[in-house]
Design an enzyme around this catalytic site. Structure first.
Site, mmCIF file in Angstrom:
data_model
loop_
_atom_site.group_PDB
_atom_site.id
_atom_site.type_symbol
_atom_site.label_atom_id
_atom_site.label_comp_id
_atom_site.label_asym_id
_atom_site.label_seq_id
_atom_site.Cartn_x
_atom_site.Cartn_y
_atom_site.Cartn_z
ATOM 1 N N ASP A 278 -9.521 4.775 -2.347
ATOM 2 C CA ASP A 278 -8.401 5.333 -3.110
ATOM 3 C C ASP A 278 -8.987 6.021 -4.349
ATOM 4 O O ASP A 278 -10.208 6.168 -4.460
ATOM 5 C CB ASP A 278 -7.380 4.240 -3.469
ATOM 6 N N GLU B 66 0.827 -1.211 0.000
ATOM 7 C CA GLU B 66 0.000 0.000 0.000
ATOM 8 C C GLU B 66 0.861 1.262 0.000
ATOM 9 O O GLU B 66 0.521 2.242 -0.649
ATOM 10 C CB GLU B 66 -0.975 0.002 1.180
ATOM 11 N N TYR C 277 -6.318 6.493 4.206
ATOM 12 C CA TYR C 277 -6.528 5.421 3.235
ATOM 13 C C TYR C 277 -5.733 4.167 3.615
ATOM 14 O O TYR C 277 -6.264 3.049 3.669
ATOM 15 C CB TYR C 277 -6.146 5.880 1.811
#
Ligand code: SF4
Length: 354
Positions: free
Chosen positions: A148, A48, A130
Site C-alpha cells: 500500500d 481493507e 493490493y
C-alpha cells in the site's frame, strides 16, 4: 545499499521487522495479535475496502458499525442497498460501497467462503492487486507481496529508489516481493504498514528508532524525506455546479443520485450536471423564485475539484411530482446519510438561515 543485496540480508530485514512488530503492533479492531490465528477473511476484506484512501481513525467507527449490524458476509449480502449506502455515508468513495455489496452477494452465492488465492480474489468486484494480496496474506497466512502507500514509502527509502512514482510502482512491488518472507506473511505485511504509519512517516521519519535503519539506503544517505521520488503533480481540473435547496414546511427536497457515476445511489441535494463553467440556474428544477446564498462548497475528488454554488427556492404548493425525490424533515437531515459534500452544503445553508 544496492538493490542486489544478498538473500541473507533480505531475511534479516524480515526478521527484524517481525521482531519489532511482535513488540509494537497497533491494536486495531480488524486484527489478531501478532503470531495468533488470523482474523476471519470477512473482517480483513471489509477493513481493507474501508481503508482504501481513508485513514484508520476514520474507518474504526464504520468498521464497528458494519460488523455489529452485518456480522458476516451472508448478513451483508442480504442487506438492502439503501441501508448499506446510508451506513457508508461520510466515508467517501461510494463506488466502494456498491462494490462491497456486489462482492458480498457474489461470495454468498458461491457458498459464503472467500477464495484464498490472489488470482481468484481479484475476480471479485472491488478487489484489486493490493486488496487481494492483503486478504491472502493476513486472512489466510499465505505468502503475498502486499504494497500500500505506506509500504511503497518504506521500500522506496530502504532501497533509495530514484525512479519517480507512479512509474516506479512495478519496481517497488518487485522489491516488496523480494523481502517478503515465506512464513508469517500476514504479520510481515502488517509490520510494514505499521512501520510506514508510525516510524517511516512521510515527514520527519524516526530513523533512530527504526528496526531496519542499519539496512536502509536512504538513511545512510541522510535524505530519507527525499523518497519516494514523485513526478510533478498536474493541477486538478475544476468542475462547477449548483445545489438547489428546495424547502417546504420544514422539509427539504432530496433526490437519489443515479446508480452509475460519482456518489451513485446516494441520497443528495439536487444539482444539475457538473460542468466546466458555473451553470447558474441552467438546470434548475423550476424556473423562478431562486435566491442566491452566500458562500459555496468545494470538494476534492480523485480526478477533479468540484465547486458548488448554493441557491434556495421555496415551494408553497405541491408541484414536485415530476422532480423525482422525497421530502425530508430538515431537523432530521443527519439521518438521511448524505455524502460529505451535501452534508457540508446543508450545514452551511442552515447556519446562514439561523
Ligand atoms: Fe524509513 Fe528511516 Fe527506517 Fe529507512 S531508517 S526505513 S527511512 S524510518
Amino acid at each position: 545499499m544496492s538493490v542486489d543485496m544478498p538473500v541473507r540480508t533480505e531475511a534479516e530485514i524480515a526478521q527484524l521487522l517481525l521482531g519489532w512488530y511482535d513488540r509494537n503492533a497497533r491494536i486495531l479492531p480488524w486484527r489478531s495479535p501478532p503470531g495468533s490465528p488470523p482474523p476471519p477473511p470477512y473482517r480483513v476484506w471489509l477493513s481493507e475496502i474501508m481503508l482504501q484512501q481513508t485513514t484508520v481513525a476514520a474507518v474504526k467507527p464504520y468498521f464497528d458499525l458494519f460488523t455489529a449490524r452485518w456480522p458476516d458476509v451472508e448478513a451483508l449480502a442480504r442487506a438492502p442497498d439503501a441501508d448499506v449506502m446510508s451506513a457508508w455515508a461520510g466515508l467517501g468513495y461510494y463506488a466502494r460501497a456498491r462494490n462491497l455489496l456486489a462482492c458480498a452477494r457474489r461470495i454468498a452465492e458461491q457458498g459464503g467462503d472467500f477464495p484464498d488465492e490472489e488470482a481468484e480474489l481479484r475476480r471479485l468486484p472491488g478487489i484489486g492487486q493490493y486488496t487481494a494480496a492483503a486478504i491472502t496474506a493476513i486472512a489466510f497466512g499465505r505468502r503475498a507481496a502486499v504494497m500500500d502507500a505506506n509500504v511503497e514509502r518504506v521500500i522506496s527509502r530502504l532501497f533509495a529508489v530514484a525512479e519517480p512514482l507512479p512509474a516506479a510502482k512495478p519496481r517497488l512491488y518487485a522489491l516488496t516481493d523480494r523481502i517478503t518472507p515465506d512464513l508469517r506473511a500476514g504479520d510481515f505485511a502488517q509490520a510494514m504498514m505499521d512501520l510506514g504509519s508510525t516510524i517511516c512517516t512521510p515527514k520527519a521519519p524516526k530513523c533512530l528508532i527504526c528496526p531496519v535503519h542499519l539496512y536502509c539506503a536512504a538513511n545512510k544517505r541522510g535524505d530519507a524525506e527525499a523518497f519516494p521520488v514523485k513526478a510533478p503533480k498536474k493541477p486538478k481540473p475544476v468542475r462547477h455546479g449548483t445545489i438547489f435547496w428546495i424547502e417546504r414546511d420544514d422539509h427539504v427536497w432530496l433526490v437519489r443520485r443515479p446508480d452509475k457515476g460519482l456518489l451513485g445511489g446516494m441520497r443528495a441535494l439536487p444539482t444539475g450536471p457538473w460542468a466546466d463553467a458555473p451553470p447558474g440556474l441552467a438546470d434548475a428544477p423550476f424556473a423562478e423564485g431562486w435566491e442566491a446564498l452566500p458562500g459555496g462548497v468545494r470538494h476534492i475528488f480523485t480526478h477533479f475539484a468540484l465547486e458548488l454554488t448554493l441557491v434556495r427556492g421555496r415551494i408553497e404548493k405541491s408541484c414536485t411530482a415530476d422532480m423525482g425525490g422525497e421530502w425530508w424533515r430538515i431537523d432530521r437531515l443527519e439521518e438521511a446519510g448524505l455524502p460529505t459534500i451535501f452534508a457540508k452544503a446543508a450545514r452551511q445553508i442552515l447556519k446562514g438561515a439561523s
